[in-house]
Design an enzyme around this catalytic site. Structure first.
Site, PDB file in Angstrom:
ATOM      1  CE1 TYR A 106       5.783   1.862   3.920  1.00  0.00           C
ATOM      2  CE2 TYR A 106       6.329   3.452   2.211  1.00  0.00           C
ATOM      3  CZ  TYR A 106       6.424   2.175   2.741  1.00  0.00           C
ATOM      4  OH  TYR A 106       7.180   1.234   2.099  1.00  0.00           O
TER       5      TYR A 106
ATOM      6  CG  ASP B 197       2.475  -5.395   1.381  1.00  0.00           C
ATOM      7  OD1 ASP B 197       3.226  -6.076   2.105  1.00  0.00           O
ATOM      8  OD2 ASP B 197       1.784  -4.452   1.812  1.00  0.00           O
TER       9      ASP B 197
ATOM     10  CD  GLU C 186      -0.331   0.365  -2.641  1.00  0.00           C
ATOM     11  OE1 GLU C 186      -0.483   1.489  -2.147  1.00  0.00           O
ATOM     12  OE2 GLU C 186      -0.737  -0.673  -2.113  1.00  0.00           O
TER      13      GLU C 186
END
Length: 324
Positions: A160, A111, A99
């Site tokens: 984010y 997550d 990610e």
């Protein structure tokens, strides 16, 4: 991949190896697995697939997901269960690296940890500094309802990263007057209020969310252990308000979803994930799940002109393969 009698019997090729070798995070996964093997962990099957017969051969293999890779491990013994847990931790770290480095989202590890380490009828408490974690029993008289807003999340990734930069700025500023802290997580609500004049108003709100959310997490764990679902629900509602007002990652669709969820039988609800769309989650009495779902379909669709998806589930295990 099939496992039969402790031996690898077949590998399905999904994507050419040349394409996989362009993705640095797959190499990172290979290195992590190889390190586990070098350390004497009982993972010969995994190491052979990834380093000997996998991406480093012309035969190639597909992009193994967390659940697929875990499935390759042999049947559990005590030692192998320890190896599975350790391997699951490494998979979570590799997924986070993907990610961060490939997708470009400077996310944490929540997550990935719950996907890799989640256990049936438990919540997962994670220390994101030490990466220690603890399974917290989840009451059997509670169910989860997930409402997918199906609304666009355009710009969520950049927002984010912006929020992370703002809270890191706040932590650095507070370190000038609180030298004992290492990061924003070490700041108490009282200390934040005492020194809020040092912070830009927006940065202060971001910091207030982080500090208060950490406090809510610990309070929710205590409430879960005590079977106090009413308190857990109130904390979820407070969390959503903070995400909406201080962290500003909610949206009209998410607010409409949470409002539709919060009827009789629902203890509380909040957005989940990065926000700006996506899903909200509610904690409810199992006997009221269907009525809440029906209300979501009616009220949310009327408020947004979007037909949602609604899922109901108990607290379940992380990613795994179900035999059909």
């Amino acid at each position: 991949v099939w496992w039969k009698g402790g031996h690898h019997t077949q590998m399905t090729v999904i994507r050419p190896v040349a394409r996989l070798q362009q993705l640095s995070y797959y190499h990172d996964l290979v290195e992590r697995v190889a390190a586990l093997r070098a350390g004497g962990k009982p993972l010969p099957m995994i190491a052979r697939i990834l380093t000997d017969e996998g991406w480093h051969s012309t035969k190639g293999t597909g992009p193994l997901t967390v659940s697929t890779v875990r499935r390759c491990l042999p049947p559990s013994t005590t030692g192998q269960r320890i190896a599975r847990r350790r391997f699951s931790e490494e998979l979570a770290k590799a997924a986070q690296h993907a990610e961060n480095s490939f997708v470009g989202v400077n996310c944490g590890i929540m997550d990935q940890f719950i996907s890799s380490l989640g256990a049936k009828q438990h919540a997962l408490l994670i220390d994101c500094r030490s990466l220690d974690y603890e399974l917290v029993p989840f009451p059997k008289d509670a169910a989860l309802i997930i409402g997918n807003t199906k609304a666009s999340r355009s710009g969520a990734n950049s927002a984010y990263n912006e929020r992370r930069q703002e809270r890191e700025e706040g932590g650095a500023t507070l370190q000038t007057v609180l030298p004992q802290i290492e990061a924003l997580r070490d700041v108490t609500s009282a200390e934040l209020e005492m020194h809020k004049g040092l912070l830009d108003p927006t940065v202060y709100r971001r910091c207030r969310h982080v500090v208060s959310e950490n406090e809510r997490v610990l309070a929710a764990v205590a409430a879960l252990r005590g079977g106090d679902l009413v308190s857990v629900g109130k904390l979820m509602n407070a969390s959503h308000a903070s995400l909406r007002d201080d962290y500003e990652v909610s949206s009209a669709a998410l607010d409409a979803m949470v409002e539709a969820m919060n009827i009789e039988g629902c203890f509380g609800a909040r957005l989940t994930g990065a926000g700006f769309g996506g899903c909200a989650v509610a904690l409810a009495r199992p006997e009221d799940v269907q009525e809440i779902a029906d209300t979501i379909y009616h009220s949310y669709a009327r408020a947004t002109n979007i037909w949602p998806d609604v899922y109901t589930t108990p607290a379940s295990s992380g990613a795994h393969i179900e035999a059909l």
